[in-house]
Design a protein around this motif. Structure first.
Motif, PDB file in Angstrom:
ATOM      1  N   ASP A   1       0.845   6.379  -6.861  1.00  0.00           N
ATOM      2  CA  ASP A   1      -0.402   7.040  -7.244  1.00  0.00           C
ATOM      3  C   ASP A   1      -0.240   8.560  -7.195  1.00  0.00           C
ATOM      4  N   ARG A   2       0.602   9.020  -6.273  1.00  0.00           N
ATOM      5  CA  ARG A   2       0.804  10.463  -6.146  1.00  0.00           C
ATOM      6  C   ARG A   2       1.875  10.961  -7.115  1.00  0.00           C
TER       7      ARG A   2
ATOM      8  N   TYR B   1       0.195   3.917 -13.895  1.00  0.00           N
ATOM      9  CA  TYR B   1       0.635   2.637 -13.352  1.00  0.00           C
ATOM     10  C   TYR B   1      -0.500   1.641 -13.311  1.00  0.00           C
TER      11      TYR B   1
ATOM     12  N   ILE C   1      -8.007   1.241  -7.570  1.00  0.00           N
ATOM     13  CA  ILE C   1      -6.586   1.071  -7.897  1.00  0.00           C
ATOM     14  C   ILE C   1      -6.502   0.212  -9.153  1.00  0.00           C
TER      15      ILE C   1
ATOM     16  N   LEU D   1       0.823  -1.216   0.000  1.00  0.00           N
ATOM     17  CA  LEU D   1       0.000   0.000   0.000  1.00  0.00           C
ATOM     18  C   LEU D   1       0.849   1.254   0.000  1.00  0.00           C
ATOM     19  N   ARG D   2       1.975   1.225   0.727  1.00  0.00           N
ATOM     20  CA  ARG D   2       2.799   2.427   0.767  1.00  0.00           C
ATOM     21  C   ARG D   2       3.393   2.721  -0.601  1.00  0.00           C
TER      22      ARG D   2
ATOM     23  N   ILE E   1       2.114   1.749  -3.527  1.00  0.00           N
ATOM     24  CA  ILE E   1       1.047   2.155  -4.436  1.00  0.00           C
ATOM     25  C   ILE E   1       0.629   3.597  -4.142  1.00  0.00           C
ATOM     26  N   ASP E   2       0.546   3.909  -2.868  1.00  0.00           N
ATOM     27  CA  ASP E   2       0.190   5.280  -2.471  1.00  0.00           C
ATOM     28  C   ASP E   2       1.184   6.279  -3.062  1.00  0.00           C
TER      29      ASP E   2
END
Lengths: 660, 421
Positions: free
Chosen positions: B38-39, B44, B61, B31-32, B34-35
């Protein structure tokens, strides 16, 4: 009660933690919704530590809008505040894991912000939030009083003081009027147990009084039961009805005639016996008459013929005790002294000389500074200790363990005050003057000085002065005794209890749990044996002579096991309805507890003496796991009815004994 | 109008990415990561096991469910699917997907060599031989297939050290061929230790023990050049690490850079991210330990972000994306060491007692000015499972401060206090 906060090292300064919080909060804010969970932990950890500092609650309040928007509640039940339950909220702070407790902490701050209009919420109206908080506060009045329950103390996710900070903060802002009625009921319930430590109660009564006399607060019908409490503290007699201040009252006394003075004396005594609280005017009055109208002393102490006789036999001593120990700042000593006289213990030869000794006792500098840090500088530290001693001797069952997790030492102090008061006074001399207490364990001397203190544990500060001085020493000795039994593969209390408390503790000991496996062992036998030793119908109507230490498996209101707890059985006797009850002393600060399965510990109204708790014998037995007995005493377990044993065993097995 | 909305059937189409840049596939679920991605400004898609699918869908996602096992013939199917999707490159997040990334990138970048390269990263024995062939100094090592091999190796090594019977043995190290970090890493000193090795840890790599100190690096590589090199100082292997390293270790930086350039040559690394471990012996010789082609454990990326302020996952994407420009790289990375705001460290906690009841942060730790926060879990069971090999810690405690020496002492000291009591 307020405790002086020590200057904190740099790391724990609020500033530093606020910066850390902002940093963690920044990361949470920038995270995408799906990743919030992985950044919440850091924020909660820092918030929890910040909450423990002065001004911490305020700092969190300032950030609550940001915290909510950043997603601190996202993905949990707290994301839907409208569905939260006050009863669960109240418990989460105590029983949740540290993170959940921190979340709850922030959530309650959020409710406050919504209630006060500082935060707009789509899920919650200000009125709902207000109502929610009132309920949470009402449910946690004991915390506002500084009297956490056993379950709270054992399972605490946060230090009691941190939780109390929050509730005081909430209560001040939400207004005490909403919770007043519950509060008043609670105060009476606590006072019925006649605790020595009444600072919390007095503070709450002060708050109530401030509410009631504040024209801006509309109490409606609430608060009617508070009159008696407020007057007992602030205006118990005709001469001080309107709370004129101590100076004015002293002047009035000088001009009162004998009749007026006699009326004052009666008024003070009535208020004191009615509530267990002593007005600060009372010492002013006593100090006045002890010099001029000594004949009024019995009236002012409200003494019966026993107390009066003791007073007359030991007039010089009492006079000195009043002059030394009775001040407005130590007003509770009046009640202690009165009950000491009533107990007749002055007729026991060592007591009077021991008290004379205590009056003249020099204290070590260490003890002086501890006493001063807790009680202030209004009087020399020895005054507070002497006043505290009078309370302990007068109200042996009024001792509370404070926020100290070792209940055993509080129990021992109480037992000695009740049973062996001159021994207690001798211990106090050693601890107060020499800072060393020596006890013997299996023939070997244990000196509290020689045993390294457990540095992780701070000495308790929220206790009476006698405990303040003695408990650190006793705790150390108790721990050392425990260490010496650690490898014996049995519950150490078997050996410790008789050696630690006194010769009267039975050397026989039964325990319901196999120590190695934690499983119940010979449980029905255990129960049968207990009844055969203690129950007057099955032990040949033999009364319990000395208080006996015993171990209780404390359960919560759902009947789930919370922890082991030390109590002392004081009596087994019939109540007014003919039910057989066990009366016991519980060293925790408020004994009225709900142990589940309908087992509610009674503290008054069932024949209890002040400070005693009681339960019907079968309910008590269902939570018992350890007791002592005299091995030589004949007993006949076969006389105990099988059904009684079975019903007790069932209850035990379905509560704390589950999975054992 | 009804209040019902039409549920978007399709996956979210990112709108906040730069269409001129690459489209990356993230292999693995974090999650970290991807987070952070994402930013970032790259398009992706996450390729991860199907247990993550519901969560991914719920949070929009971009996701392809895929159960990575041993690399198999379906890698081509996945590669083709990603190619059709328009993905430019695949980025591995975990050890287990490194060879998948190699296989996929071989197709996407039309460079078959990448598959072979990834196999080297996944087999510690092959990796060592390749390094040796490239003229990189390595310790004595052998492959072990059973306990007999281990005893033989232990004896041979100690004979070579001229130990007599009865002298305490110099230890040897055992590492599973294909596991990340400390997993499957054990130290062996006596034949008894050998008895405790479970059979499923074979085959493994056996190495001699070197006295000295060990450290790890994180090298961001693009166009065969090191773009950012972090040196992580291990205070105690498996327990604690901090970055940037102390001046004593940082003085090795130019030597380290040379060694990493050798790795780039030997392993033919055009782009990406490597995480090698080195050993410096008491006589000042640097030995290569092993290298991984994926983000390191122990949350070193988080520490980098804390110390330098850049997000290392975004840096990872930047390195893999073939469309990354020099200007972007220059703008993205800070200057090593000098731009750090302080030293960030973390400590992995293992319970020290056999029976515990709860988590309690020691007061001295909590009150230390360097202490930031912890990510420790409350214990579920009172009994602590016996720690095998180097094991996995129960969570991390984070510190931050200016003085690297104080940091080192502080991290070292954490080994002597109880977090679980």
């Amino acid at each position: 009660m307020t405790v002086e906060v020590e200057p904190l090292p740099e790391a724990t300064s609020g500033r530093h933690l606020e910066e850390l919080l902002d940093q963690a909060l920044g990361r949470l804010e920038s995270a995408r919704p799906f990743a919030k969970a992985s950044y919440q932990g850091a924020v909660l950890d820092v918030a929890r530590r910040l909450a423990a500092l002065p001004g911490g609650v305020e700092a969190l309040y300032q950030r609550i809008g940001r915290l909510e928007a950043a997603g601190i509640f996202a993905g949990s039940d707290w994301a839907h505040p409208e569905t939260l339950q006050p009863i669960l909220a109240a418990n989460t702070l105590w029983y949740g894991d540290k993170q959940t407790a921190a979340l709850e902490y922030l959530s309650e701050i959020r409710f406050l912000a919504v209630a006060g209009g500082d935060l707009l919420s789509t899920e919650l109206t200000a009125e709902q939030a207000q109502h929610f908080l009132s309920q949470v506060l009402a449910l946690n009045l004991n915390v506002l009083f500084g009297a956490a329950t056993e379950a709270q103390r054992v399972r605490q996710s946060m230090p009691e003081a941190v939780v109390r900070n929050l509730y005081v903060y909430l209560a001040e802002r939400i207004g005490y009027e909403n919770i007043l009625d519950r509060l008043i009921e609670e105060i009476w319930r606590i006072l019925a147990q006649r605790p020595i430590q009444v600072d919390g109660v007095k503070a709450m009564i002060g708050q109530i009084a401030a509410c009631m006399f504040n024209p801006e607060v509309d109490l409606g019908a609430a608060g009617r039961g508070a009159d008696r409490l407020i007057s007992a503290l602030y205006g118990p007699t005709l001469g001080c009805r309107e709370d004129p201040g101590l100076g004015v009252y002293a002047e009035r006394l000088a001009s009162m005639d004998a009749n007026a003075l006699a009326q004052e004396a009666g008024g003070f005594a009535r208020a004191m016996y009615d509530t267990g609280l002593v007005s600060p005017y009372h010492p002013v009055f006593l100090r006045h008459i002890v010099e001029r109208n000594e004949e009024l002393l019995p009236q002012a102490f409200g003494l019966s013929s026993t107390g009066k006789d003791a007073l007359l036999c030991y007039q010089g001593l009492v006079r000195s005790l009043i002059r030394e120990a009775v001040h407005p700042e130590t007003s509770q000593a009046v009640y202690g002294l009165a009950l000491l006289l009533e107990r007749g213990i002055l007729y026991s030869p060592p007591i009077a000389p021991a008290l004379w000794g205590q009056i003249a006792l020099p204290l070590s500098t260490g003890n002086e500074s501890v006493l001063t840090s807790v009680h202030g500088t209004a009087h020399p530290p020895r005054v507070f200790l002497l006043a505290g001693l009078l309370c302990v001797l007068g109200q042996p069952f009024g001792i509370g363990q404070g926020n100290n997790p070792t209940c055993q030492t509080a129990r021992a102090l109480s037992m000695w005050a009740y049973n062996d008061p001159d021994y207690l006074m001798q211990m106090l001399v050693w601890a107060a003057r020499d800072e060393e207490v020596v006890m013997h364990f299996e023939g070997q001397a244990l000196s509290s000085k020689a045993i390294a203190a457990d540095t992780a544990r701070l000495p308790p500060l929220d206790v009476d002065p006698v405990s303040l001085v003695l408990v650190p020493h006793l705790d150390r000795i108790y721990m050392e005794m425990g260490r010496r039994c650690a490898d014996r593969g049995q519950d150490p209390h078997i050996w410790i209890n008789p050696e630690f408390h006194g010769w009267w503790v039975g050397r026989g000991c039964r325990i319901a749990v196999d120590v190695a496996s934690g499983k119940l062992s010979d449980y029905p036998d255990f129960v049968r044996e207990f009844l055969a030793v203690y129950h007057p119908l099955y032990n040949g109507n033999r009364p319990l002579i000395h208080p006996q230490p015993a171990g209780i498996a404390v359960t919560d209101s759902q009947g789930r096991f919370v922890g082991w707890h030390a109590i002392a059985i004081t009596r087994v006797a019939l109540d007014q309805d003919g039910g057989m009850r066990v009366f016991f002393f519980n060293p925790n600060n408020d004994s009225g507890q709900d142990w589940g399965q309908g087992v509610r510990v009674s503290t008054h109204g069932r024949g209890e003496r002040y400070g005693e708790s009681s339960l019907p014998v079968e309910e008590f037995a269902s939570r018992l796991y350890l007791f002592h007995f005299d091995t030589l005493e004949p007993r006949s377990p076969q006389a105990v009815p099988a059904e009684l044993v079975t019903s007790i065993v069932e209850r035990g097995r379905q509560s704390w004994g589950e999975k054992r | 109008m009804t209040t019902l909305e039409v549920v978007e059937e399709e996956e979210r189409t990112q709108t906040d990415y730069n269409p001129d840049k690459g489209y990356v596939a993230i292999l693995g679920w974090s999650l970290r990561a991807i987070d952070a991605i994402d930013r970032f400004d790259r398009r992706y898609i996450v390729v991860a096991p199907d247990w993550a699918e519901d969560y991914a869908r719920e949070h929009d996602i971009p996701f392809i469910p895929w159960n990575f096992e041993r690399l198999n013939e379906r890698s081509h199917e996945l590669a083709m699917r990603l190619k059709k999707e328009g993905v430019d490159v695949a980025i591995p997040l975990f050890e287990e997907v490194v060879e998948w990334a190699g296989a996929i990138n071989a197709v996407l970048l039309e460079n078959p060599r990448l598959l072979g390269q990834s196999m080297l990263f996944r087999d510690k024995s092959l990796m060592k031989r390749r390094a040796q062939l490239g003229g990189i100094r390595v310790g004595i090592f052998e492959e072990g297939r059973d306990k007999g091999d281990v005893i033989r190796f232990l004896k041979r090594v100690n004979q070579a050290l001229l130990k007599l019977d009865g002298d305490p043995n110099d230890p040897i190290h055992l590492k599973a061929f294909d596991k990340a970090g400390c997993l499957g890493h054990r130290m062996i000193q006596t034949p008894d230790d050998v008895e405790n090795i479970p059979d499923d840890e074979f085959p493994c790599l056996m190495e001699s023990h070197l006295d000295g100190f060990e450290f790890a690096c994180e090298a961001f590589i693009h166009d065969r050049k090191v773009r950012f090199l972090n040196i992580s100082e291990y205070v105690t292997l498996g327990y604690s690490v901090f970055i940037p390293a102390s001046p004593e270790l940082e003085k090795w930086r130019s030597r380290v850079t040379e060694e990493i350039e050798k790795l780039i040559e030997t392993f033919d690394i055009d782009f990406g991210f490597i995480h090698p471990e080195y050993f410096v012996t008491n006589d000042g010789k640097m030995y290569f330990g092993e290298v991984a082609y994926r983000p390191p454990g122990f949350n070193a990326f988080e520490l980098m972000e804390r110390a330098y302020g850049f997000n290392a996952y975004q840096g990872l994407v930047l390195m893999f994306d073939p469309k990354t420009t020099e200007e972007e790289i220059e703008a993205f990375f800070p200057r090593e060491v000098v731009d750090a705001k302080g030293h960030a460290g973390c400590f992995g906690v293992y319970p020290r007692r056999r029976v515990i009841s709860h988590l309690e942060i020691p007061e001295e730790t909590e009150n230390d000015p360097y202490f930031e926060f912890h990510e420790l879990m409350s214990p579920v069971e009172a009994k602590v499972p016996k720690r095998t090999a180097f094991g996995t810690h129960w969570g991390l405690v984070y510190f931050f401060g200016d003085d690297p020496h104080r940091m080192r002492e502080l991290l070292k000291h954490q080994e002597e206090v109880d977090f679980y009591v």
